[in-house]
Design a protein around this motif. Structure first.
Motif, PDB file in Angstrom:
ATOM      1  N   MET A  37       0.835  -1.209   0.000  1.00  0.00           N
ATOM      2  CA  MET A  37       0.000   0.000   0.000  1.00  0.00           C
ATOM      3  C   MET A  37       0.866   1.253   0.000  1.00  0.00           C
ATOM      4  O   MET A  37       0.561   2.231  -0.698  1.00  0.00           O
ATOM      5  CB  MET A  37      -0.939  -0.007   1.216  1.00  0.00           C
ATOM      6  N   GLY A  38       1.936   1.235   0.775  1.00  0.00           N
ATOM      7  CA  GLY A  38       2.852   2.375   0.782  1.00  0.00           C
ATOM      8  C   GLY A  38       3.497   2.583  -0.569  1.00  0.00           C
ATOM      9  O   GLY A  38       3.625   3.717  -1.047  1.00  0.00           O
ATOM     10  N   LEU A  39       3.897   1.481  -1.217  1.00  0.00           N
ATOM     11  CA  LEU A  39       4.525   1.557  -2.536  1.00  0.00           C
ATOM     12  C   LEU A  39       3.538   2.083  -3.578  1.00  0.00           C
ATOM     13  O   LEU A  39       3.879   2.937  -4.406  1.00  0.00           O
ATOM     14  CB  LEU A  39       5.054   0.183  -2.939  1.00  0.00           C
ATOM     15  N   PHE A  40       2.315   1.575  -3.538  1.00  0.00           N
ATOM     16  CA  PHE A  40       1.283   2.021  -4.478  1.00  0.00           C
ATOM     17  C   PHE A  40       0.977   3.505  -4.286  1.00  0.00           C
ATOM     18  O   PHE A  40       0.859   4.269  -5.263  1.00  0.00           O
ATOM     19  CB  PHE A  40       0.008   1.195  -4.282  1.00  0.00           C
ATOM     20  N   PHE A  41       0.854   3.928  -3.017  1.00  0.00           N
ATOM     21  CA  PHE A  41       0.562   5.336  -2.716  1.00  0.00           C
ATOM     22  C   PHE A  41       1.697   6.231  -3.200  1.00  0.00           C
ATOM     23  O   PHE A  41       1.469   7.312  -3.751  1.00  0.00           O
ATOM     24  CB  PHE A  41       0.346   5.480  -1.213  1.00  0.00           C
ATOM     25  N   LYS A  42       2.935   5.779  -3.026  1.00  0.00           N
ATOM     26  CA  LYS A  42       4.092   6.565  -3.461  1.00  0.00           C
ATOM     27  C   LYS A  42       4.108   6.708  -4.981  1.00  0.00           C
ATOM     28  O   LYS A  42       4.395   7.795  -5.510  1.00  0.00           O
ATOM     29  CB  LYS A  42       5.387   5.897  -2.983  1.00  0.00           C
ATOM     30  N   ILE A  43       3.788   5.617  -5.684  1.00  0.00           N
ATOM     31  CA  ILE A  43       3.748   5.659  -7.150  1.00  0.00           C
ATOM     32  C   ILE A  43       2.676   6.630  -7.627  1.00  0.00           C
ATOM     33  O   ILE A  43       2.887   7.417  -8.563  1.00  0.00           O
ATOM     34  CB  ILE A  43       3.503   4.248  -7.720  1.00  0.00           C
ATOM     35  N   GLU A  44       1.507   6.586  -6.979  1.00  0.00           N
ATOM     36  CA  GLU A  44       0.411   7.482  -7.362  1.00  0.00           C
ATOM     37  C   GLU A  44       0.786   8.948  -7.118  1.00  0.00           C
ATOM     38  O   GLU A  44       0.420   9.831  -7.911  1.00  0.00           O
ATOM     39  CB  GLU A  44      -0.856   7.134  -6.572  1.00  0.00           C
ATOM     40  N   LEU A  45       1.507   9.217  -6.039  1.00  0.00           N
ATOM     41  CA  LEU A  45       1.940  10.592  -5.770  1.00  0.00           C
ATOM     42  C   LEU A  45       3.006  11.042  -6.769  1.00  0.00           C
ATOM     43  O   LEU A  45       2.999  12.192  -7.215  1.00  0.00           O
ATOM     44  CB  LEU A  45       2.490  10.704  -4.343  1.00  0.00           C
ATOM     45  N   ARG A  46       3.897  10.136  -7.123  1.00  0.00           N
ATOM     46  CA  ARG A  46       4.966  10.486  -8.063  1.00  0.00           C
ATOM     47  C   ARG A  46       4.415  10.767  -9.462  1.00  0.00           C
ATOM     48  O   ARG A  46       5.031  11.513 -10.229  1.00  0.00           O
ATOM     49  CB  ARG A  46       6.008   9.368  -8.117  1.00  0.00           C
ATOM     50  N   LYS A  47       3.286  10.176  -9.798  1.00  0.00           N
ATOM     51  CA  LYS A  47       2.679  10.437 -11.103  1.00  0.00           C
ATOM     52  C   LYS A  47       2.370  11.917 -11.280  1.00  0.00           C
ATOM     53  O   LYS A  47       2.409  12.446 -12.389  1.00  0.00           O
ATOM     54  CB  LYS A  47       1.381   9.636 -11.255  1.00  0.00           C
ATOM     55  N   ARG A  48       2.058  12.574 -10.164  1.00  0.00           N
ATOM     56  CA  ARG A  48       1.695  13.995 -10.215  1.00  0.00           C
ATOM     57  C   ARG A  48       2.552  14.804  -9.246  1.00  0.00           C
ATOM     58  O   ARG A  48       2.086  15.769  -8.639  1.00  0.00           O
ATOM     59  CB  ARG A  48       0.211  14.166  -9.895  1.00  0.00           C
ATOM     60  N   SER A  49       3.808  14.363  -9.071  1.00  0.00           N
ATOM     61  CA  SER A  49       4.695  15.030  -8.124  1.00  0.00           C
ATOM     62  C   SER A  49       4.976  16.477  -8.518  1.00  0.00           C
ATOM     63  O   SER A  49       5.225  17.341  -7.669  1.00  0.00           O
ATOM     64  CB  SER A  49       6.019  14.266  -8.000  1.00  0.00           C
ATOM     65  N   GLU A  50       4.936  16.773  -9.853  1.00  0.00           N
ATOM     66  CA  GLU A  50       5.176  18.150 -10.292  1.00  0.00           C
ATOM     67  C   GLU A  50       4.042  19.080  -9.889  1.00  0.00           C
ATOM     68  O   GLU A  50       4.193  20.307  -9.936  1.00  0.00           O
ATOM     69  CB  GLU A  50       5.390  18.198 -11.811  1.00  0.00           C
ATOM     70  N   LEU A  51       2.910  18.509  -9.488  1.00  0.00           N
ATOM     71  CA  LEU A  51       1.782  19.322  -9.040  1.00  0.00           C
ATOM     72  C   LEU A  51       1.738  19.442  -7.529  1.00  0.00           C
ATOM     73  O   LEU A  51       0.816  20.044  -6.985  1.00  0.00           O
ATOM     74  CB  LEU A  51       0.459  18.711  -9.541  1.00  0.00           C
ATOM     75  N   MET A  52       2.728  18.861  -6.869  1.00  0.00           N
ATOM     76  CA  MET A  52       2.827  18.972  -5.417  1.00  0.00           C
ATOM     77  C   MET A  52       3.762  20.129  -5.080  1.00  0.00           C
ATOM     78  O   MET A  52       4.794  20.304  -5.723  1.00  0.00           O
ATOM     79  CB  MET A  52       3.365  17.671  -4.805  1.00  0.00           C
TER      80      MET A  52
END
Length: 344
Positions: A37-52
């Motif tokens: 779950m942590g890995l999946f959540f990290k991947i999902e955040l990295r997909k839009r990391s430029e918007l963070m």
């Protein structure tokens, strides 16, 4: 008086050890789940990391990944102890470290519960991170020729299409920034000159939105330019007309997506925490039941198992007394060192 005292014979001890052993290997799979779950959540955040707006948003998935790895190892080790407890001669080698191991398990279980709480609480800082990141990202939408920013247009268009949203808070956010590159503006045109001249910052502002804001389900062809000019379109009133662009802001849409994900992860981590406390209690019963054999030389003799050797109040009092004693011991050592330094 011991807390939750239970009497055991050989048959019950064997059944207890087998049950806790099975629970520990089930807990290993739960650790893998937390890691995944942590890995999946990290991947999902990295997909839009430029918007963070910052990298702090990756703290929670990193923590989940770390806790998942730790509990995989801890539970595998606990399973080994339970397996060896079926043979008293093998269990003897674990007795010196078992008490410290149980304390470590309680501490880690508490940290896992805090991690679960963070899954619910971190929604608030994520909201500000998304809002600020989207606001900055929209400013770079037009910079398709600028190295490091050329991807922003594609990222925002894909996001608005996927999440059916427009702008940061709503579609009107696009009215306040220049989202068309100067490369595609005809500066010899009077309209372009007037629009740039009428703006303090010299930006080309217009009441329009990118194509990705258009709602394909609308029966009317998308009106994405001159959205507030009723005379520019036939039978159109932007005050009463059902606009054919997405009305939902992207910060709200992304927060709903990531917030729902965090709530689900948090609920699952709470369930894993309950399982971890259960196996820790089970291991404590295994330890105490083997440590209180009426006849240590006879494995079939009866014994007693408990969660705490004393009541909660008495256990807490003992812990406080030990902490006070340790504090006094440190003061005595400091006091002893001071005269020695003076004498020298």
């Amino acid at each position: 008086m011991a807390l939750m005292l239970v009497k055991f014979d050989l048959k019950k001890r064997v059944k207890l050890a087998q049950t806790v052993w099975f629970m520990y290997w089930f807990a290993v799979m739960a650790g893998v789940l937390v890691f995944s779950m942590g890995l999946f959540f990290k991947i999902e955040l990295r997909k839009r990391s430029e918007l963070m707006d910052n990298n702090e948003s990756h703290f929670l998935p990193n923590l989940l990944i770390l806790m998942g790895l730790i509990f995989c190892g801890i539970n595998a080790f606990g399973g080994k102890i339970c397996y060896d407890s079926l043979d008293p001669t093998k269990f003897v080698k674990w007795k010196p470290i078992l008490k410290n191991f149980l304390v470590l398990c309680v501490v880690l279980n508490t940290l896992l519960f805090v991690t679960a709480l963070l899954c619910f609480v971190m929604r608030i800082p994520l909201q500000f991170t998304l809002a600020e990141g989207l606001r900055n990202g929209m400013k770079y939408y037009k910079d398709t020729d600028t190295p490091g920013r050329c991807y922003m247009k594609r990222t925002l268009d894909l996001m608005q299409t996927e999440f059916r949203c427009c702008g940061n808070e709503n579609y009107r956010d696009w009215f306040e920034i220049q989202w068309v590159s100067n490369r595609y503006l005809d500066f010899s045109s009077k309209e372009v000159k007037d629009r740039i001249g009428s703006n303090v910052d010299g930006q080309y502002l217009m009441d329009g939105v990118p194509f990705s804001c258009c709602n394909p389900s609308s029966p009317r062809p998308c009106i994405q330019y001159q959205m507030t000019n009723n005379s520019a379109h036939y039978s159109y009133d932007h005050y009463t007309e059902e606009l054919n662009v997405w009305k939902r802001g992207c910060s709200e849409a992304l927060l709903s997506y990531y917030g729902g994900m965090m709530n689900t992860i948090g609920a699952l981590v709470v369930l894993v925490t309950i399982l971890e406390f259960a196996v820790t209690i089970g291991l404590q019963y295994v330890n105490s039941s083997l440590s209180t054999l009426a006849n240590p030389d006879d494995p079939e003799s009866e014994s007693e198992g408990w969660i705490l050797e004393k009541t909660v109040k008495e256990t807490f009092t003992d812990i406080m007394d030990k902490m006070k004693a340790m504090g006094k011991g440190n003061k005595v050592e400091e006091g002893g060192e001071a005269p020695a330094a003076t004498a020298s």
